[in-house]
Design an enzyme around this catalytic site. Structure first.
Site, PDB file in Angstrom:
ATOM      1  N   GLY A 224      -1.922   7.136  13.038  1.00  0.00           N
ATOM      2  CA  GLY A 224      -1.377   6.088  12.070  1.00  0.00           C
ATOM      3  C   GLY A 224      -0.196   6.001  11.032  1.00  0.00           C
ATOM      4  N   THR A 228      -1.968   1.951   7.389  1.00  0.00           N
ATOM      5  CA  THR A 228      -3.136   1.356   8.217  1.00  0.00           C
ATOM      6  C   THR A 228      -4.556   1.068   8.413  1.00  0.00           C
ATOM      7  OG1 THR A 228      -2.806   3.340   9.450  1.00  0.00           O
ATOM      8  CG2 THR A 228      -0.814   1.600   9.514  1.00  0.00           C
ATOM      9  N   LYS A 230      -6.757   4.487   7.925  1.00  0.00           N
ATOM     10  CA  LYS A 230      -7.637   5.465   8.464  1.00  0.00           C
ATOM     11  C   LYS A 230      -9.088   5.287   7.682  1.00  0.00           C
ATOM     12  CE  LYS A 230      -3.910   7.820   8.465  1.00  0.00           C
ATOM     13  NZ  LYS A 230      -3.051   6.463   7.956  1.00  0.00           N
ATOM     14  N   THR A 231      -8.935   6.106   6.164  1.00  0.00           N
ATOM     15  CA  THR A 231      -9.780   6.187   5.822  1.00  0.00           C
ATOM     16  C   THR A 231     -11.014   5.062   5.207  1.00  0.00           C
ATOM     17  OG1 THR A 231      -7.912   7.569   4.216  1.00  0.00           O
ATOM     18  CG2 THR A 231      -9.859   7.013   3.003  1.00  0.00           C
ATOM     19  N   HIS A 447      29.855  -8.336  -0.468  1.00  0.00           N
ATOM     20  CA  HIS A 447      29.513  -7.469   0.478  1.00  0.00           C
ATOM     21  C   HIS A 447      27.841  -7.887   1.632  1.00  0.00           C
ATOM     22  CE1 HIS A 447      27.937  -3.610   1.292  1.00  0.00           C
ATOM     23  NE2 HIS A 447      27.072  -3.960   2.000  1.00  0.00           N
ATOM     24  N   GLU A 448      27.373  -8.586   0.337  1.00  0.00           N
ATOM     25  CA  GLU A 448      26.346  -9.215   1.254  1.00  0.00           C
ATOM     26  C   GLU A 448      26.290 -10.304   2.318  1.00  0.00           C
ATOM     27  OE1 GLU A 448      23.473  -7.718   1.009  1.00  0.00           O
ATOM     28  OE2 GLU A 448      23.992  -5.903  -0.165  1.00  0.00           O
ATOM     29  N   ASP A 522      24.182   1.401   3.751  1.00  0.00           N
ATOM     30  CA  ASP A 522      23.646   1.260   5.180  1.00  0.00           C
ATOM     31  C   ASP A 522      25.012   2.376   5.259  1.00  0.00           C
ATOM     32  OD1 ASP A 522      23.744  -1.299   3.933  1.00  0.00           O
ATOM     33  OD2 ASP A 522      25.610  -1.931   3.173  1.00  0.00           O
TER      34      ASP A 522
HETATM   35  P1  ADP Z   1      -4.622   4.763   5.086  1.00  0.00           P
HETATM   36  O1  ADP Z   1      -4.602   4.867   7.064  1.00  0.00           O
HETATM   37  O2  ADP Z   1      -3.484   5.952   4.406  1.00  0.00           O
HETATM   38  O3  ADP Z   1      -6.051   5.783   5.205  1.00  0.00           O
HETATM   39  P2  ADP Z   1      -6.327   3.716   3.853  1.00  0.00           P
HETATM   40  O4  ADP Z   1      -7.624   3.532   4.482  1.00  0.00           O
HETATM   41  O5  ADP Z   1      -6.560   4.285   2.708  1.00  0.00           O
HETATM   42  O6  ADP Z   1      -5.309   3.664   4.815  1.00  0.00           O
HETATM   43  O7  ADP Z   1      -6.201   1.471   3.545  1.00  0.00           O
HETATM   44  C1  ADP Z   1      -5.407   1.373   1.767  1.00  0.00           C
HETATM   45  C2  ADP Z   1      -5.963   0.714   1.476  1.00  0.00           C
HETATM   46  O8  ADP Z   1      -5.028  -1.024   2.402  1.00  0.00           O
HETATM   47  C3  ADP Z   1      -7.700   0.042   2.024  1.00  0.00           C
HETATM   48  O9  ADP Z   1      -7.891   0.323   1.205  1.00  0.00           O
HETATM   49  C4  ADP Z   1      -7.242  -1.675   2.248  1.00  0.00           C
HETATM   50  O10 ADP Z   1      -7.738  -2.132   0.980  1.00  0.00           O
HETATM   51  C5  ADP Z   1      -6.340  -1.987   2.419  1.00  0.00           C
HETATM   52  N1  ADP Z   1      -6.015  -1.784   4.126  1.00  0.00           N
HETATM   53  C6  ADP Z   1      -5.525  -0.588   4.932  1.00  0.00           C
HETATM   54  N2  ADP Z   1      -5.718  -1.348   6.421  1.00  0.00           N
HETATM   55  C7  ADP Z   1      -6.133  -2.386   6.308  1.00  0.00           C
HETATM   56  C8  ADP Z   1      -6.984  -3.777   7.423  1.00  0.00           C
HETATM   57  N3  ADP Z   1      -7.041  -3.112   8.810  1.00  0.00           N
HETATM   58  N4  ADP Z   1      -8.262  -4.688   6.866  1.00  0.00           N
HETATM   59  C9  ADP Z   1      -7.876  -4.504   5.513  1.00  0.00           C
HETATM   60  N5  ADP Z   1      -7.855  -3.517   4.727  1.00  0.00           N
HETATM   61  C10 ADP Z   1      -7.148  -2.819   5.166  1.00  0.00           C
HETATM   62 ZN    ZN Z   2      24.705  -2.950   2.479  1.00  0.00          ZN
HETATM   63 MG    MG Z   3      -5.750   7.530   3.893  1.00  0.00          MG
END
Ligand code: ADP
Ligand code: ZN
Ligand code: MG
Length: 647
Positions: A224, A228, A230-231, A447-448, A522
């Site tokens: 992902g 998002t 993952k860690t 422009h904007e 742009d």
């Molecule tokens: P990656 O997907 O890059 O490993 P991390 O797991 O390190 O992302 O996410 C970084 C921080 O973002 C987490 O420590 C948390 O604070 C926040 N975070 C990300 N996703 C969630 C989620 N689904 N729910 C709550 N907090 C989230």
């Molecule tokens: Zn512009």
């Molecule tokens: Mg990570």
């Protein structure tokens, strides 16, 4: 290696090199200035008879007898140095001596006593202090320095010194230790959470699955975009799985020594198997799992490939039921080696996507919990303002809002703090210091206003949030939209995107007759989008239904011929030109309204949707979000109606 040990290693006493330097300087100084040392300066061994002759001729009066080595030393008077040594006083230094080995001490003493004015001193033993200084101390110093150096080299790698360089650096989280992260902390991502929970279940009750003949998967890959969760999800597994959890990052395998990566992989799996059932988690696996090149012309990647090969071997190696499951995370699954992804290795891919509206609400709730909030704060509104934000972005917005509130000495965090934090996350810091002339300001406003009015007036323009001419980050001004979270895009969507991108420059040209550099970003986005329409989505006129998307595009080899390249170039040009012309036409027919908007911008610096609506009137089209909400409402009403019918 267990967690506690690791902690101890971190506290390893910091070796202060200054102490070592000071000791060395002190000892050198001592050696130079110590008299007892310079007395053993210049010495010449002579036969016993010659020694007697020097005494008889009064060439010296001080005799030192060293009993242990049966040696006698006669210190030569300075005026006799030339005769005895055939050297100048300067050359031999202070207190030069001649020495001899005597056969019998009595005889020597007898002879010395016969010569008047002689003075004898005895040393029973060899001078241990001198011995110590001249031999043992330097040795000790050398050994010490050597030792220190090795420890330093070792500690650069993290733990264990140079001799454990091939050991895995995985952090082991044992049963019950927990990481204080639980599945509750991971908001949204319900699908991914389910899958991960199932993996934990495999380890706990393998028989439930194997009884029916199924095989337990060996690996799961969390895929992902960055941020998002993952860690975070892996940490939650560590906290809740109740089995030993080995955690490390792909880059931990990489070291300057050849062969280290492979041996670390071996060591990691050996440990994991000992503790089975267990989970191994490799974060950012792309550091080692990138596709092998095939042609190793440059040859620098051999070490990484060895590591990857070892990983593949290990994943094949343990039997299906040995109870080790490998989890890994990456945000670039497309660059991973296909051998890693085949069934039997990472046979499960768990997709984590950017959160949708309802998931963003859930994530906001998690991160708002520790904050002291204003009572009127509306979480739904916040989630609506943050399309395209990842969990990490949302966590960042919440933290940033709290900091802004503190800076303004506010008793609680309110909606304005959040909006400012969101602005800052999207656009970077506001640059208050930038001074602009009235004319520059007007050009940016035009422009904007061009972007804002054209996207308002075309069907698939993104819904506008606000337009500003406050410089932020590297942008001078900005029209901010809620990007539509489309499932897929039609050709019309894409063309409308390009049209509103080039509208900024179109407005400049029509109103002022001059164009500026402000359109750089742009134009670059419009060009890229037009290119993908032709070369990737197969929507060109000549280049039709062909996709030249190259997953491992290295920029050198193009998957199409020179003629096709020319065709693509022409089509890209045509598309951007057509949309530019379209934008100009729209602006020409709404010139007065655009000028009105620009003036409003110059005056207030920020203009919101309502203001734009008051100028251009309501949009006849619904945004996708509105449509979704409406459908949802209808469905609910339908259900209610059905219920009523039954009753
Ligand atoms: P990656 O997907 O890059 O490993 P991390 O797991 O390190 O992302 O996410 C970084 C921080 O973002 C987490 O420590 C948390 O604070 C926040 N975070 C990300 N996703 C969630 C989620 N689904 N729910 C709550 N907090 C989230
Ligand atoms: Zn512009
Ligand atoms: Mg990570």
């Amino acid at each position: 290696m267990d967690k506690k040990q690791n902690i101890n290693k971190d506290k390893k006493p910091g070796v202060n090199l200054t102490w070592v330097y000071m000791a060395v300087i002190f000892i050198l100084g001592f050696l130079i200035f110590n008299d007892s040392f310079s007395s053993s300066g210049y010495n010449k061994e002579v036969p016993y008879t010659e020694f007697q002759e020097h005494i008889a001729k009064h060439r010296g009066t001080e005799i030192k007898i060293e009993k242990n080595s049966s040696t006698a030393y006669l210190t030569i008077n300075p005026d006799q140095v030339r005769t005895v040594f055939k050297r100048s006083v300067k050359e031999v230094g202070k207190n030069p001596t001649v020495s001899t080995r005597y056969g019998s001490l009595d005889k020597l003493e007898g002879f010395v006593e016969s010569v008047p004015g002689m003075h004898i001193t005895y040393t029973e033993e060899t001078n241990y202090f001198n011995y110590f200084l001249s031999f043992i101390l330097p040795t000790l110093l050398l050994v010490g320095l050597w030792f220190l150096l090795f420890r330093r080299m070792g500690s650069g790698g993290g733990s264990g010194g140079i001799f454990s360089v091939g050991k895995s650096k995985a952090r082991l989280i044992e049963k019950g230790e927990g990481t204080h992260v639980s599945f509750k902390d991971v908001a949204g991502q319900e699908g991914a959470k389910e899958e991960v929970k199932e993996i934990v279940d495999f380890l706990k009750n393998p028989s439930k699955y194997t009884e029916l003949g199924g095989k337990i998967p060996k690996g799961a890959l969390l895929v992902g975009p960055p941020g998002t969760g993952k860690t975070l999800l892996a940490k939650a597994v560590a906290g809740e799985a109740g089995v030993p959890f080995f955690s490390l990052s792909g880059s931990d395998f990489v070291e300057m020594f050849v062969g280290v990566g492979a041996s670390r992989v071996r060591d990691l799996f050996r440990q994991a198997k000992e503790k089975a059932p267990s989970i191994v988690f490799i974060d950012e696996i792309d550091a080692i799992g990138r596709a092998r090149s095939g042609k190793s012309a440059i040859g620098t990647n051999d070490e990484r490939e060895n590591t990857l090969n070892q990983l593949l071997t290990e994943m094949d190696g343990f039997g299906t039921n040995s109870g080790v499951i490998v989890m890994a995370a990456t945000n670039r699954v497309e660059i991973l080696d296909s051998a890693l992804l085949r069934p039997g290795r990472f046979d499960r891919q768990i997709q984590l996507d950017l959160p949708e509206l309802s998931e963003r609400i859930a994530i906001f709730k998690v991160h708002l919990a520790p904050l002291k909030l204003d009572e009127s704060l509306d979480v739904d509104f916040l989630a609506r303002q943050t399309p395209g934000f990842s969990g990490a972005d949302i966590a960042n917005v919440c933290n940033e809002a709290a900091l802004i509130a503190a800076r303004r000495n506010s008793p609680s965090v309110n909606i304005q703090h959040f909006l400012d934090a969101i602005d800052r996350t999207i656009g970077g810091l506001e640059k208050k210091g930038k001074v602009m002339t009235a004319e520059e300001k007007r050009r940016i406003a035009i422009h904007e206003a061009g972007h804002a009015s054209v996207s308002w007036l075309i069907e698939y323009g993104n819904p506008l949030v606000k337009v500003t001419i406050i410089p932020r980050g590297r942008a001078l001004g900005a029209a901010w939209y809620l990007p539509e979270e489309r499932v897929n895009s039609t050709q019309e969507h894409l063309l409308d995107d390009i049209c509103s991108l080039v509208a900024g420059r179109a407005a400049e040209e029509i109103v002022t007759g001059q164009i500026s550099t402000g359109a750089l970003n742009d134009l670059s986005r419009a060009t890229k989008e037009a290119f993908s329409i032709v070369a990737y989505y197969g929507m060109g006129k000549e280049v039709h239904n062909l996709c030249y998307y190259n997953e491992q595009d290295n920029g050198f080899v193009k998957p199409y011929s020179e003629q096709t390249a020319q065709l693509i170039d022409e089509e890209v040009k045509r598309i951007v030109n057509e949309q530019y012309q379209r934008a100009k036409d729209i602006i020409l027919s709404h010139r007065d309204q655009l000028l009105q908007l620009a003036e409003m911008l110059v005056e207030h610096e920020v203009v919101f949707t309502e203001d734009v609506e008051s100028i251009f009137g309501k949009r006849p089209w619904k945004s996708r979000t509105d449509e979704l909400l409406e459908e949802q409402r209808k469905e609910e009403e339908g259900e209610d109606a059905a219920k009523e019918d039954k009753e």
